[in-house]
Scaffold this motif. Structure first.
Motif, PDB file in Angstrom:
ATOM      1  N   ASN A 113       0.771  -1.381   0.286  1.00  0.00           N
ATOM      2  CA  ASN A 113       0.058  -0.138   0.089  1.00  0.00           C
ATOM      3  C   ASN A 113       0.468   1.354   0.040  1.00  0.00           C
ATOM      4  O   ASN A 113       0.306   2.239  -0.413  1.00  0.00           O
ATOM      5  N   TYR A 155      -5.874   0.949  -0.078  1.00  0.00           N
ATOM      6  CA  TYR A 155      -6.531   0.762   0.588  1.00  0.00           C
ATOM      7  C   TYR A 155      -6.103   1.941   1.888  1.00  0.00           C
ATOM      8  O   TYR A 155      -5.245   1.899   1.672  1.00  0.00           O
ATOM      9  N   VAL A 215      -0.959  -5.193   2.600  1.00  0.00           N
ATOM     10  CA  VAL A 215      -2.283  -6.288   3.055  1.00  0.00           C
ATOM     11  C   VAL A 215      -1.858  -6.940   1.716  1.00  0.00           C
ATOM     12  O   VAL A 215      -1.466  -7.859   0.785  1.00  0.00           O
ATOM     13  N   ARG A 227      -1.313  -6.551   6.638  1.00  0.00           N
ATOM     14  CA  ARG A 227      -2.258  -6.773   7.504  1.00  0.00           C
ATOM     15  C   ARG A 227      -3.428  -8.059   6.761  1.00  0.00           C
ATOM     16  O   ARG A 227      -2.721  -7.930   5.318  1.00  0.00           O
ATOM     17  N   ARG A 280      -6.865  -7.639   5.083  1.00  0.00           N
ATOM     18  CA  ARG A 280      -7.800  -6.680   4.935  1.00  0.00           C
ATOM     19  C   ARG A 280      -9.536  -7.922   5.165  1.00  0.00           C
ATOM     20  O   ARG A 280      -9.822  -9.015   4.875  1.00  0.00           O
ATOM     21  N   GLU A 326     -12.540  -7.740   4.845  1.00  0.00           N
ATOM     22  CA  GLU A 326     -13.609  -8.106   3.853  1.00  0.00           C
ATOM     23  C   GLU A 326     -12.554  -9.295   3.345  1.00  0.00           C
ATOM     24  O   GLU A 326     -14.205  -9.845   2.233  1.00  0.00           O
ATOM     25  N   TYR A 327     -11.612  -9.332   2.740  1.00  0.00           N
ATOM     26  CA  TYR A 327     -10.504 -10.617   1.786  1.00  0.00           C
ATOM     27  C   TYR A 327     -10.849 -11.552   2.775  1.00  0.00           C
ATOM     28  O   TYR A 327     -12.027 -12.733   1.886  1.00  0.00           O
ATOM     29  N   SER A 331     -10.353  -3.680   8.977  1.00  0.00           N
ATOM     30  CA  SER A 331     -11.081  -3.229   7.759  1.00  0.00           C
ATOM     31  C   SER A 331     -10.225  -2.320   6.799  1.00  0.00           C
ATOM     32  O   SER A 331      -9.382  -1.484   7.537  1.00  0.00           O
ATOM     33  N   LEU A 332     -10.262  -2.243   6.082  1.00  0.00           N
ATOM     34  CA  LEU A 332      -9.693  -1.457   5.734  1.00  0.00           C
ATOM     35  C   LEU A 332     -10.802  -1.038   3.646  1.00  0.00           C
ATOM     36  O   LEU A 332     -10.965  -2.190   3.133  1.00  0.00           O
ATOM     37  N   ARG A 379     -11.258  -0.528  -0.240  1.00  0.00           N
ATOM     38  CA  ARG A 379     -10.569  -0.878  -1.502  1.00  0.00           C
ATOM     39  C   ARG A 379     -10.641   0.046  -2.683  1.00  0.00           C
ATOM     40  O   ARG A 379     -12.518  -0.009  -2.528  1.00  0.00           O
TER      41      ARG A 379
END
Length: 195
Positions: A53, A61, A74, A152, A154, A156-157, A188-189, A191
């Motif tokens: 990132n 992100y 990420v 990190r 993510r 959500e992934y 949480s990130l 995208r």
């Protein structure tokens, strides 16, 4: 559901591409059609490929609800060679157009042939089976980030992968084996991708 007809190309998927949304949206397939459960021998699933990132321009992100772009790497799922290991996933039939689209989408990965290492749990199989393996530099960056603490996962992934694997004990067990504990904090990130 097993593959209904022999095909020229298949892709072994082992992460977020297993999700019904990605099967439909990315691979252009109806979920449950033209794909079958498979095992890849001589490889293991890992968290060791990343988007940096601090340098990435194509995908960025952000801390949710802000314009802060944290200086993190990420992590995503990857495959690495391991003689006695196996990975459970799906082989999905694709055409040459979809292969090209996947190549463009999977920027952290190279497409490699794994036909001879695939065991299908269905009778028909594609003539050539590909999978995506992390580029050497992206994997090296991920490993260094894990060691220094700037990596990190993510949330959500990870949520997408967990949901996609739900209902398949082999997939869930393999994911739990490499995620308990995770190799990096999960957060949480947001995208943002260009084009």
């Amino acid at each position: 559901m097993p593959i209904r007809r022999p095909a020229d190309h298949g892709v072994f998927v082992y992460g977020s591409l297993i999700s019904p949304q990605d099967i439909t949206g990315v691979l252009g397939k109806e979920a449950g059609v033209d794909h079958g459960l498979a095992t890849l021998s001589g490889w293991r699933r890992t968290w060791n490929v990343c988007t940096d990132n601090t340098t990435s321009r194509k995908v960025r992100y952000y801390t949710p609800g802000s314009e802060e772009r944290p200086p993190v790497q990420v992590l995503f799922l990857n495959l690495e060679r391991a003689a006695a290991a196996t990975v459970t996933g799906y082989v999905i039939v694709v055409d040459a157009h979809r292969l090209a689209a996947l190549d463009a989408r999977e920027g952290n990965y190279d497409r490699v042939v794994v036909t001879d290492q695939i065991t299908m749990r269905a009778t028909a199989r594609p003539n050539v089976v590909w999978t995506y393996v992390g580029k050497a530099d992206r994997a090296a960056t991920a490993r260094a980030a894990i060691l220094r603490g700037s990596a990190r996962i993510r949330k959500e992934y990870l949520d997408t992968v967990v949901e996609a694997f739900a209902g398949n004990d082999d997939l869930t067990a393999e994911l739990e084996q490499i995620t308990r504990p995770p190799p990096a904090p999960v957060e949480s990130l947001d995208r943002v991708a260009e084009g």
